[in-house]
Design an enzyme around this catalytic site. Sequence first.
Site, short mmCIF file in Angstrom:
data_model
loop_
_atom_site.label_atom_id
_atom_site.label_comp_id
_atom_site.label_asym_id
_atom_site.label_seq_id
_atom_site.Cartn_x
_atom_site.Cartn_y
_atom_site.Cartn_z
N CYS A 195 -5.78 -6.45 0.41
CA CYS A 195 -6.18 -5.11 0.81
C CYS A 195 -7.53 -4.68 0.22
O CYS A 195 -8.26 -3.90 0.81
CB CYS A 195 -5.12 -4.09 0.40
SG CYS A 195 -4.62 -4.20 -1.32
N ARG A 203 21.27 -9.90 -1.97
CA ARG A 203 22.12 -8.83 -2.51
C ARG A 203 22.12 -7.57 -1.63
O ARG A 203 22.99 -6.71 -1.76
CB ARG A 203 21.71 -8.48 -3.95
CG ARG A 203 20.47 -7.69 -4.10
CD ARG A 203 20.15 -7.24 -5.52
NE ARG A 203 18.86 -6.58 -5.47
CZ ARG A 203 17.69 -7.19 -5.38
NH1 ARG A 203 17.63 -8.50 -5.37
NH2 ARG A 203 16.56 -6.50 -5.28
N HIS A 206 -8.18 2.57 -1.18
CA HIS A 206 -9.01 1.83 -2.12
C HIS A 206 -10.48 2.18 -1.89
O HIS A 206 -10.94 2.24 -0.75
CB HIS A 206 -8.85 0.32 -1.88
CG HIS A 206 -7.53 -0.24 -2.32
ND1 HIS A 206 -6.60 0.47 -3.04
CD2 HIS A 206 -7.00 -1.48 -2.14
CE1 HIS A 206 -5.55 -0.30 -3.28
NE2 HIS A 206 -5.76 -1.48 -2.75
N THR A 215 -2.59 0.85 2.45
CA THR A 215 -1.27 0.50 3.00
C THR A 215 -1.25 0.62 4.52
O THR A 215 -0.26 0.24 5.14
CB THR A 215 -0.12 1.31 2.37
OG1 THR A 215 -0.37 2.70 2.59
CG2 THR A 215 -0.01 1.03 0.88
#
Lengths: 366, 366, 366, 366
Positions: C157, C39, C252, C342
Amino acid sequence: MEKISVGVLGATGMVGQRYIKLLENHPWFKVTYVAASPRSAGKLYKDVVSSKWLIGEEIPADVANLTIQDANDAKLAVGKCKFVFSALEMGKDEIKALEEAYAAEGIPVVSNASANRWTEDVPMLVPEINYSHLDIIKKQQEHHGWKKGFIAVKPNCSLQTYMMPLHALIQAGYPVKRMIVTTLQATSGAGYPGVPSFDMIDNIVPFIGGEEEKTEKECLKILGKVDGDKIANAALPLVSSTCTRVPVIDGHTACVSLEFDLPEDKKPSLEEIEKIWTSYKSVPQELELPSAPVHPIVVRHEENRPQPRRDRETEKGMACVIGRLRKCAVFDVKFVALSHNTKRGAAMGGILNAELLKSKGFFDNL
Amino acid sequence: MEKISVGVLGATGMVGQRYIKLLENHPWFKVTYVAASPRSAGKLYKDVVSSKWLIGEEIPADVANLTIQDANDAKLAVGKCKFVFSALEMGKDEIKALEEAYAAEGIPVVSNASANRWTEDVPMLVPEINYSHLDIIKKQQEHHGWKKGFIAVKPNCSLQTYMMPLHALIQAGYPVKRMIVTTLQATSGAGYPGVPSFDMIDNIVPFIGGEEEKTEKECLKILGKVDGDKIANAALPLVSSTCTRVPVIDGHTACVSLEFDLPEDKKPSLEEIEKIWTSYKSVPQELELPSAPVHPIVVRHEENRPQPRRDRETEKGMACVIGRLRKCAVFDVKFVALSHNTKRGAAMGGILNAELLKSKGFFDNL
Amino acid sequence: MEKISVGVLGATGMVGQRYIKLLENHPWFKVTYVAASPRSAGKLYKDVVSSKWLIGEEIPADVANLTIQDANDAKLAVGKCKFVFSALEMGKDEIKALEEAYAAEGIPVVSNASANRWTEDVPMLVPEINYSHLDIIKKQQEHHGWKKGFIAVKPNCSLQTYMMPLHALIQAGYPVKRMIVTTLQATSGAGYPGVPSFDMIDNIVPFIGGEEEKTEKECLKILGKVDGDKIANAALPLVSSTCTRVPVIDGHTACVSLEFDLPEDKKPSLEEIEKIWTSYKSVPQELELPSAPVHPIVVRHEENRPQPRRDRETEKGMACVIGRLRKCAVFDVKFVALSHNTKRGAAMGGILNAELLKSKGFFDNL
Amino acid sequence: MEKISVGVLGATGMVGQRYIKLLENHPWFKVTYVAASPRSAGKLYKDVVSSKWLIGEEIPADVANLTIQDANDAKLAVGKCKFVFSALEMGKDEIKALEEAYAAEGIPVVSNASANRWTEDVPMLVPEINYSHLDIIKKQQEHHGWKKGFIAVKPNCSLQTYMMPLHALIQAGYPVKRMIVTTLQATSGAGYPGVPSFDMIDNIVPFIGGEEEKTEKECLKILGKVDGDKIANAALPLVSSTCTRVPVIDGHTACVSLEFDLPEDKKPSLEEIEKIWTSYKSVPQELELPSAPVHPIVVRHEENRPQPRRDRETEKGMACVIGRLRKCAVFDVKFVALSHNTKRGAAMGGILNAELLKSKGFFDNL
């Protein structure tokens, strides 16, 4: 008194859940019917909602075991409940059609949705302000040929932070010409999942889709008058608003500056304004409606209040709490107002509407 | 070029730390002197600050091993640094006296503190706007009989979100008559420990002590003109502000509505305004000062910007980022503006002031 | 050196955006191809992403104007890029099939997805630890009959916060028998929109679907050895983990207690452990890969560190930052470890994998 | 029944305020005496506290107009209240001396402070667990020559999240050998102003001064036995804890892994454990003490619970809410436990202690 059986449309969403929680021990109403989207239909309420129950620890026990019905089929509700609260979450046109379908089946709809707010013969109620708009319901029924069913709605949550203080001033003979408002709105207003946490950690978002338009316009209908077979908007005040989203669970705050539509020497003093607000009472208070706040407007004097977490539960979440009333260097006065967006501003506001309707006989003979 | 040695007064506080971090690799200046309260004096900077270092991971190595001096004794700085940045945190009168003491010792003071903002012969600088106020420094020196020392300050952080856009309009021939502003301010503006987390979790605080007064008044001095031996304030715009604290680390947001002081047919269109803003440049850009943003005003078109976390670092934290420029239902236009309160609004703004002073020769012959 | 053209699959999601931002000025790689769901295909990258761009202010200019391709058709990428980063977000089986399709077209896949982590002949790389697992790639190509294409993945992660410290100890001759870990994970790990703000204001969520299983198992493959035509898992350590979500954007944190697989008198002292960690270096450091941290493990001594906001950017977000190393009353030692989920834990970790592959010749002759 | 008059020491602090709010409509006790530091003494309670009232909207009306007394002078309380709650915030030695001074004046002290937790003849009560420690009070009075006064304390808030589940298992015949615990603690535990918001926005802090030591040690006294004229500590379990601070207002969460001190075939199944917990009752429940939870331990089955904001008010904030009970890959079982740190863990826990003391006759004849 036997309780009136009620249904909740959109019962699995955040506002629907709030209705079910707030109605748990309601003295007049009892939830006997829950409806949601077809994919939830046929399942037990608790099975659909338990992992995403948002309101306190537990689902009310009697509702937990109700089977969810398809909200799209109004006929299913006939005989199962006397009237419904609409907390539908779908397209505007669909909601409008569906609310009309329930009314056509003889089931009054007390709605939270925005779909019918601008329907000319549908009252947009804040019971303290425009209870007289109930008169339009008869016309609405005539227009549609409905015998018992009708639709009544409530306004957007954001403007409820300052509508009662505004109305109190106007009613006391101090019409307001213009207002500039900035709101700091809680995330619960966007439902669930709603606003991503990524946007609400170390951040605010200075935009809420469609909110400013609602804030600026709905005010005028609420302050309007029944005129023949429609509600005619008030001409004033002119409102300009900026609506922002802040990391708060419940409680919308509004920073308001306003200018009176009066010559300088006729304008009220700060003391007069405070007196008007603290003595403000209306029909819901006179009728002692179960969800009505004893004091609809509460004025605080601490320099750093109102604050959402500290003040939102004032009067069971149904008051408008005002602080920082002071002179405005540009307009006449400014203040900060707060109300609980998912109580006064949503489900409990809807329940108050239903209580008003009930006490005025609109649920008789259903 | 040999770097100019500088001192930082109040070097252990949050703004002081920010100065030290931002000056780490500055092309013109080098921190050689740190001063703080007597109880820190005599200790190594790193020993006092390490457990409460707030700015990134590490204390710049060359400053870490400097011995902290007593900030109360201006004489100690003589010969140790050419000029000082003042990030003092104490009573207003004490700061005023102390900044004068440094100036009297021949040490120019580039200050973040509010103590001297309303001293008539002290310039309150936003380099893009009122670089011409530097002319008052000569008068200031004459008044005090200072040869080399002087004081220059910067304004409060909150109004820096919209002063450049405002100035750009005025300068382009569109004077502004009145403004209503609501700010949503970051907690770093209150220093450290600053705002308790108890007040900033699921909450906002609609009050910051003294902030609204500063916002409403400082604007007029910044837009004023040197008039003989003092700076004469501008008469307009009239400003009314509500200052709130929100759970954001860095980045003040302002929601601004403004009205032009012009007949309706002379007012600028939204397109003209945007063009004025995006083409806005001034002396710091012409001089290519190291901390000057290339684009002092950045206009965004996304409907949900500017946002503090996403936009505060624009142009190294020195730009004013504007979004949501649109018509105001009450005044003429409204928009949302954002700037980095501890960069443009505090330490890096102070450094830009120093760069302007340096490039205009005010640090020659020290 | 001419840059190698690379593609990003799943380019519009949060990890995909992060890849595009981190590759903006990469010395070896250049994004020439972006692919996403059908899409989005056919539209300009900027048109799809601008209102939901999550990473800093601006979309890199050269990618902004690329036309998005359909990620489901691997053939489209042939000739447009030499290899791809996979940040696909779809069902596991679909991702597995699709990554194989790209490899079959001769396009190596450096993947962030979990789909192929447990494929026996696919290396799950942390370059500092198991660079030797690259040897399996040849076998993988043989199995499939691929000439140039192959798949290499990175682990989850959450465990990257403590894998390097763990490996450093094992490598130094201190095998670990068991570990109990509680993680406090940032919301960016859930992508966008990800975790609702309703769950992250005045709240934590002590559960992340599938995360504990990954944390407990992936460790053993990473520490395993190439054994014939597959990677054989290590037998130890036994890991038990509880993974929680906290209101942090990036970074984290893991609270780790561990027990050595050694007699009491052979266990390392805290001093030895710290020395092992601070001197830890490996192949990425020797090769000076562009994204490799100079110090892969950074040890802090402040009693209240590491903290996500203060320490996540250490070594450009590629270090494991450790603090609070101390005796454990139940096991041997405990500590708190942090890494940027990230960067090291997602996109930049993937880029480091690609840099290792490139420097070892796996991208030659494409 | 006439209510017993009580005093609150440290009445202006956060815990003191909480006592005053929770005692507002208490069936047995009535606040007649408030004491704080000398600088507040002589002022009305409302005048000192109103701008920093932290607990709900309003100060209870009857306390608002009490004059604050100097807490340092125990004699002042004689005749003004029968016993006192100590929520003193000063140095440990000072608190110890002061609590003894009140006891010496014949005024029992029910304390929240840590000063007397390790005094050998002072019981550290969790009423469900160690009500039998009340027996030591007689010895304590003999030691000091006190006739009526005595001191009883409550443990640290952090371990109350898991002490009752632990006790339930031990009592059911399943002794626990070792536990590894990580806590995620609410900021209200640090009082007010407490943790700076700068540390709690986009951040967690993996350290709380002194907390881990308390958590690891207090457990053993609570599980101990009265042995002659002192309380002898239990030998097990061995506890290792890591205590972290997270952006939550109220509600401490603990992630617990534990190992039974039993051969493998004697260990309880998860089903047995759950049964033990859900059927756990003790003396406060039998006596139906006003603040006692009906169900002291509540087990939830949703995979993502307990959560602080959703579950802290369970059983009026007095329950331990447990979720995620499952096998531990390293020890035997693990689970997540939550309790309300300022209700069960502080003021309401103190009130429950007082209720136990009252019902056991310790306030007779005062």
